[in-house]
Design a protein around this motif. Structure first.
Motif, PDB file in Angstrom:
ATOM      1  N   ALA A  30       0.840  -1.207   0.000  1.00  0.00           N
ATOM      2  CA  ALA A  30       0.000   0.000   0.000  1.00  0.00           C
ATOM      3  C   ALA A  30       0.872   1.252   0.000  1.00  0.00           C
ATOM      4  CB  ALA A  30      -0.925  -0.008   1.211  1.00  0.00           C
ATOM      5  N   GLY A  31       1.977   1.222   0.735  1.00  0.00           N
ATOM      6  CA  GLY A  31       2.904   2.357   0.747  1.00  0.00           C
ATOM      7  C   GLY A  31       3.549   2.579  -0.610  1.00  0.00           C
ATOM      8  N   LYS A  32       3.957   1.480  -1.269  1.00  0.00           N
ATOM      9  CA  LYS A  32       4.539   1.602  -2.607  1.00  0.00           C
ATOM     10  C   LYS A  32       3.530   2.196  -3.581  1.00  0.00           C
ATOM     11  CE  LYS A  32       7.957  -2.117  -2.622  1.00  0.00           C
ATOM     12  NZ  LYS A  32       8.307  -3.418  -3.230  1.00  0.00           N
ATOM     13  N   ALA A  34       1.027   4.136  -2.893  1.00  0.00           N
ATOM     14  CA  ALA A  34       0.828   5.552  -2.577  1.00  0.00           C
ATOM     15  C   ALA A  34       1.982   6.392  -3.109  1.00  0.00           C
ATOM     16  CB  ALA A  34       0.680   5.742  -1.076  1.00  0.00           C
ATOM     17  N   ARG A  35       3.213   5.899  -2.994  1.00  0.00           N
ATOM     18  CA  ARG A  35       4.372   6.643  -3.512  1.00  0.00           C
ATOM     19  C   ARG A  35       4.310   6.762  -5.029  1.00  0.00           C
ATOM     20  NH1 ARG A  35       7.284   3.956   0.544  1.00  0.00           N
ATOM     21  NH2 ARG A  35       7.820   2.275  -0.898  1.00  0.00           N
ATOM     22  N   ILE A  36       3.936   5.677  -5.702  1.00  0.00           N
ATOM     23  CA  ILE A  36       3.838   5.718  -7.160  1.00  0.00           C
ATOM     24  C   ILE A  36       2.760   6.698  -7.601  1.00  0.00           C
ATOM     25  CG2 ILE A  36       3.163   4.361  -9.184  1.00  0.00           C
ATOM     26  CD1 ILE A  36       4.560   1.973  -7.836  1.00  0.00           C
ATOM     27  N   LEU A  37       1.625   6.658  -6.937  1.00  0.00           N
ATOM     28  CA  LEU A  37       0.532   7.574  -7.268  1.00  0.00           C
ATOM     29  C   LEU A  37       0.955   9.024  -7.061  1.00  0.00           C
ATOM     30  CD1 LEU A  37      -2.445   7.879  -8.093  1.00  0.00           C
ATOM     31  CD2 LEU A  37      -3.009   7.766  -5.679  1.00  0.00           C
ATOM     32  N   LYS A  38       1.648   9.284  -5.967  1.00  0.00           N
ATOM     33  CA  LYS A  38       2.107  10.643  -5.670  1.00  0.00           C
ATOM     34  C   LYS A  38       3.116  11.107  -6.721  1.00  0.00           C
ATOM     35  CE  LYS A  38       3.985  13.297  -1.822  1.00  0.00           C
ATOM     36  NZ  LYS A  38       4.494  13.221  -0.456  1.00  0.00           N
ATOM     37  N   ALA A  39       4.037  10.224  -7.116  1.00  0.00           N
ATOM     38  CA  ALA A  39       5.028  10.587  -8.126  1.00  0.00           C
ATOM     39  C   ALA A  39       4.375  10.853  -9.477  1.00  0.00           C
ATOM     40  CB  ALA A  39       6.071   9.484  -8.256  1.00  0.00           C
ATOM     41  N   GLU A  40       3.407  10.035  -9.843  1.00  0.00           N
ATOM     42  CA  GLU A  40       2.711  10.241 -11.115  1.00  0.00           C
ATOM     43  C   GLU A  40       1.914  11.547 -11.107  1.00  0.00           C
ATOM     44  OE1 GLU A  40       2.846   8.568 -13.994  1.00  0.00           O
ATOM     45  OE2 GLU A  40       4.377   7.284 -13.127  1.00  0.00           O
ATOM     46  N   ALA A  41       1.276  11.854  -9.990  1.00  0.00           N
ATOM     47  CA  ALA A  41       0.523  13.109  -9.893  1.00  0.00           C
ATOM     48  C   ALA A  41       1.465  14.302 -10.001  1.00  0.00           C
ATOM     49  CB  ALA A  41      -0.247  13.161  -8.582  1.00  0.00           C
ATOM     50  N   ARG A  42       2.632  14.203  -9.367  1.00  0.00           N
ATOM     51  CA  ARG A  42       3.620  15.283  -9.431  1.00  0.00           C
ATOM     52  C   ARG A  42       4.137  15.432 -10.865  1.00  0.00           C
ATOM     53  NH1 ARG A  42       7.577  13.670  -5.791  1.00  0.00           N
ATOM     54  NH2 ARG A  42       6.212  14.369  -4.138  1.00  0.00           N
ATOM     55  N   ALA A  43       4.369  14.318 -11.555  1.00  0.00           N
ATOM     56  CA  ALA A  43       4.851  14.373 -12.935  1.00  0.00           C
ATOM     57  C   ALA A  43       3.806  15.002 -13.854  1.00  0.00           C
ATOM     58  CB  ALA A  43       5.214  12.977 -13.415  1.00  0.00           C
ATOM     59  N   MET A  44       2.553  14.642 -13.659  1.00  0.00           N
ATOM     60  CA  MET A  44       1.493  15.245 -14.470  1.00  0.00           C
ATOM     61  C   MET A  44       1.394  16.747 -14.221  1.00  0.00           C
ATOM     62  SD  MET A  44      -0.039  13.039 -16.423  1.00  0.00           S
ATOM     63  CE  MET A  44      -1.696  13.621 -16.681  1.00  0.00           C
ATOM     64  N   LYS A  45       1.537  17.147 -12.965  1.00  0.00           N
ATOM     65  CA  LYS A  45       1.470  18.564 -12.623  1.00  0.00           C
ATOM     66  C   LYS A  45       2.628  19.321 -13.255  1.00  0.00           C
ATOM     67  CE  LYS A  45       1.065  21.627  -8.659  1.00  0.00           C
ATOM     68  NZ  LYS A  45       1.091  21.723  -7.203  1.00  0.00           N
ATOM     69  N   ASN A  46       3.832  18.741 -13.198  1.00  0.00           N
ATOM     70  CA  ASN A  46       4.993  19.383 -13.799  1.00  0.00           C
ATOM     71  C   ASN A  46       4.868  19.433 -15.317  1.00  0.00           C
ATOM     72  OD1 ASN A  46       6.163  19.793 -11.321  1.00  0.00           O
ATOM     73  ND2 ASN A  46       7.453  17.975 -11.427  1.00  0.00           N
ATOM     74  N   LYS A  47       4.313  18.402 -15.923  1.00  0.00           N
ATOM     75  CA  LYS A  47       4.125  18.379 -17.369  1.00  0.00           C
ATOM     76  C   LYS A  47       3.162  19.474 -17.792  1.00  0.00           C
ATOM     77  CE  LYS A  47       2.561  15.430 -21.108  1.00  0.00           C
ATOM     78  NZ  LYS A  47       1.913  14.161 -21.438  1.00  0.00           N
ATOM     79  N   ASP A  48       2.065  19.634 -17.051  1.00  0.00           N
ATOM     80  CA  ASP A  48       1.104  20.692 -17.364  1.00  0.00           C
ATOM     81  C   ASP A  48       1.725  22.066 -17.195  1.00  0.00           C
ATOM     82  OD1 ASP A  48      -0.818  18.828 -17.962  1.00  0.00           O
ATOM     83  OD2 ASP A  48      -1.808  18.944 -16.017  1.00  0.00           O
ATOM     84  N   ALA A  49       2.548  22.236 -16.166  1.00  0.00           N
ATOM     85  CA  ALA A  49       3.196  23.527 -15.921  1.00  0.00           C
ATOM     86  C   ALA A  49       4.208  23.831 -17.021  1.00  0.00           C
ATOM     87  CB  ALA A  49       3.870  23.535 -14.559  1.00  0.00           C
ATOM     88  N   ASP A  50       4.905  22.819 -17.521  1.00  0.00           N
ATOM     89  CA  ASP A  50       5.901  23.030 -18.565  1.00  0.00           C
ATOM     90  C   ASP A  50       5.253  23.431 -19.882  1.00  0.00           C
ATOM     91  OD1 ASP A  50       7.897  22.414 -16.808  1.00  0.00           O
ATOM     92  OD2 ASP A  50       8.188  20.356 -17.540  1.00  0.00           O
ATOM     93  N   THR A  51       4.114  22.863 -20.197  1.00  0.00           N
ATOM     94  CA  THR A  51       3.476  23.162 -21.473  1.00  0.00           C
ATOM     95  C   THR A  51       2.769  24.511 -21.459  1.00  0.00           C
ATOM     96  OG1 THR A  51       1.483  21.965 -20.838  1.00  0.00           O
ATOM     97  CG2 THR A  51       3.154  20.735 -22.068  1.00  0.00           C
ATOM     98  N   THR A  52       2.338  24.974 -20.308  1.00  0.00           N
ATOM     99  CA  THR A  52       1.610  26.243 -20.269  1.00  0.00           C
ATOM    100  C   THR A  52       2.553  27.432 -20.234  1.00  0.00           C
ATOM    101  OG1 THR A  52       1.447  26.125 -17.860  1.00  0.00           O
ATOM    102  CG2 THR A  52      -0.402  25.255 -19.130  1.00  0.00           C
ATOM    103  N   THR A  53       3.774  27.264 -19.777  1.00  0.00           N
ATOM    104  CA  THR A  53       4.712  28.380 -19.678  1.00  0.00           C
ATOM    105  C   THR A  53       5.837  28.182 -20.688  1.00  0.00           C
ATOM    106  OG1 THR A  53       5.917  27.266 -17.926  1.00  0.00           O
ATOM    107  CG2 THR A  53       4.215  28.833 -17.256  1.00  0.00           C
ATOM    108  N   ALA A  54       5.510  28.267 -21.959  1.00  0.00           N
ATOM    109  CA  ALA A  54       6.512  28.137 -23.003  1.00  0.00           C
ATOM    110  C   ALA A  54       7.358  29.407 -23.037  1.00  0.00           C
ATOM    111  CB  ALA A  54       5.832  27.917 -24.352  1.00  0.00           C
TER     112      ALA A  54
END
Length: 77
Positions: A30-32, A34-54
């Motif tokens: 369950a801990g693993k 949760a960590r994977i989910l958190k990392a994927e959410a962070r990656a999606m957030k960073n990807k969205d931030a990178d594409t909006t601030t060209a």
């Protein structure tokens, strides 16, 4: 939402159903998850931030670049 007594009852039921020997393995997976989910959410957030601030295009004084359209094909024929 839940009180201490409800959580305690749920934990006791989980221990009885799963078994005390499997509980550490269950918590570890369950801990693993949760960590994977958190990392994927962070990656999606960073990807969205990178594409909006060209970055703005670089401008060099005195240089002009004509717009390129479909009629200005530079491929050799």
């Amino acid at each position: 939402m839940f009180g201490i007594s409800e959580i305690a009852v749920i934990l006791i039921v989980v221990i009885l159903v799963v078994g005390a020997k499997k509980l550490p393995e269950l918590a570890r997976s369950a801990g693993k998850s949760a960590r994977i989910l958190k990392a994927e959410a962070r990656a999606m957030k960073n990807k969205d931030a990178d594409t909006t601030t060209a970055p703005a295009p670089r401008v060099i004084p005195g240089e002009t670049v004509p717009p390129r359209g479909p009629e200005q094909d530079t491929r050799p024929q």
